[in-house]
Design a protein around this motif. Structure first.
Motif, PDB file in Angstrom:
ATOM      1  N   GLU A 104       2.923   7.348   2.929  1.00 53.05           N
ATOM      2  CA  GLU A 104       2.136   8.577   2.968  1.00 53.05           C
ATOM      3  C   GLU A 104       1.167   8.627   4.138  1.00 53.05           C
ATOM      4  O   GLU A 104       0.480   9.629   4.336  1.00 53.05           O
ATOM      5  N   ASP A 153       0.845  -1.193   0.000  1.00 48.81           N
ATOM      6  CA  ASP A 153       0.000   0.000   0.000  1.00 48.81           C
ATOM      7  C   ASP A 153       0.883   1.247   0.000  1.00 48.81           C
ATOM      8  O   ASP A 153       2.119   1.165  -0.020  1.00 48.81           O
ATOM      9  N   ASN A 154       0.267   2.404   0.086  1.00 48.81           N
ATOM     10  CA  ASN A 154       1.026   3.666   0.105  1.00 48.81           C
ATOM     11  C   ASN A 154       1.376   4.063   1.534  1.00 48.81           C
ATOM     12  O   ASN A 154       1.120   5.188   1.959  1.00 48.81           O
TER      13      ASN A 154
END
Length: 379
Positions: A162, A158-159
């Motif tokens: 961030e 996933d990101n």
């Protein structure tokens, strides 16, 4: 009114701040973090006082409880310093990085007549209380077997770089990958299992690193286990399996099988998770019966998963208050509030002392994948 102090203003601290709004009897006297910019950002966002140093924090005569929200490898030293300063301690999991460290903390607390409590607070949830009441009422007969899942999904895909908390703190993904998911997550399952079934008398553990490279900034690091499974035999006669991982699809359920039926808790991270009960001599819900008939007729399983049994109504409406945002809908502040109330009444909180030590020892054993083990702690 009980005054508390935070040490650590990182990602998880915002979860505590969100849910402490549910407990006006707790007051944060101040916050300390060795990262000056993170400390300033947290205190500015929440309108809290920043201590000038750790010594100032531990020396504040107005505070009763130090809330240890530092990284796990810092827990032992800070717990010991706080106890020597005459403070009670509420510590994020684990109490120490070894059994010997955790034992020293509990022994020091007993010597100083102080209390040490261990997170997580999901073992104090409304869902846990409902489940315990169903077991006590013999709704499924005597519990025999339990399956606890702590699969958080493939977060490294996933990101995650961030992700930010409410006050802007970055999720410490690299550190969590290095530490291993079991030390971070096993406690959520163990707190439920121990609260429902008591102490573990023997176990068997296996852990592995299945995805060594978890993305930017991790390829040259030594990663901790991202999968573990433990089989636990409880003194009460219950056998349980607990699985932790960072790759399989998200599943944080608990299934308890008794000699007359089953209980399924859909999400151990949800303070009021749906709780389903089914009896072996009962009739299944209509949708489950229709699904079964269709699958038998077609000769294949449908691409859906229904929670077994019927949802049980909670005995009272949800209390007005705040929970952390999904996926961590845990009342983090409840652990501190329960601790403060018990101290006021000169009682031992449930997740304190030898029970807290037992939880840490079990998590360390599962994380280490040490094979067959017999816990040295009990309660």
């Amino acid at each position: 009114m009980t005054k508390i102090a935070f040490v650590g203003a990182g990602f998880v601290a915002d979860y505590y701040m969100t849910t402490l709004a549910n407990y006006p009897e707790l007051e944060i006297a101040g916050v300390w973090d060795h990262d000056a910019s993170r400390l300033a950002q947290f205190c500015s966002f929440h309108g809290k006082q920043a201590y000038g140093s750790l010594a100032d924090c531990l020396g504040d005569q107005g505070t009763t409880i130090i809330v240890n929200l530092t990284p796990p490898e810092s827990h032992f030293e800070l717990n010991r310093a706080a106890l020597k300063a005459g403070k009670h301690v509420y510590c994020e999991k684990p109490l120490g990085m070894t059994f010997e460290e955790a034992s020293e903390i509990i022994e020091l607390a007993e010597t100083e007549n102080l209390t040490v409590c261990s997170a997580p607070a999901n073992g104090l949830s409304d869902a846990q209380q409902l489940t315990a009441s169903l077991i006590a009422a013999r709704r499924i007969g005597a519990p025999r077997l339990a399956y606890a899942e702590m699969e958080d999904g493939p977060v490294f895909k996933d990101n995650w770089m961030e992700w930010r908390s409410r006050s802007g703190a970055q999720w410490p993904g690299v550190h969590e990958f290095e530490l291993g998911c079991t030390l971070e997550h096993a406690g959520y399952g163990l707190s439920w299992l121990v609260s429902l079934f008591g102490a573990v008398e023997k176990g068997q553990a296996f852990s592995a690193l299945t995805f060594p490279d978890k993305g930017p900034g991790t390829s040259d690091l030594v990663m901790g286990p991202d999968f573990s499974v433990g089989c636990l035999s409880f003194r009460s006669g219950v056998t349980a399996r607990l699985t932790c991982g960072l790759a399989a699809p998200r599943d944080r359920s608990l299934t308890i099988i008794g000699d007359e039926g089953t209980i399924v808790v859909r999400d151990l991270w949800d303070d009021r998770s749906p709780v389903h009960v089914s009896r072996f001599d009962g009739k299944r819900p209509l949708l489950q019966r229709l699904t079964g008939r269709f699958e038998r007729k077609r000769g294949r399983m449908l691409p859906l998963r229904l929670t077994h049994g019927r949802a049980v109504a909670y005995p009272a409406p949800a209390r007005a208050g705040k929970l952390a945002a999904y996926p961590s809908q845990i009342d983090f502040g409840r652990g501190i509030a329960v601790m403060a109330d018990a101290i006021t009444r000169s009682e031992a909180p449930f997740f304190s002392g030898k029970r807290a030590l037992h939880l840490t020892e079990l998590a360390l054993a599962l994380n280490g994948g040490i094979g067959t083990f017999t816990p040295r702690s009990s309660f």
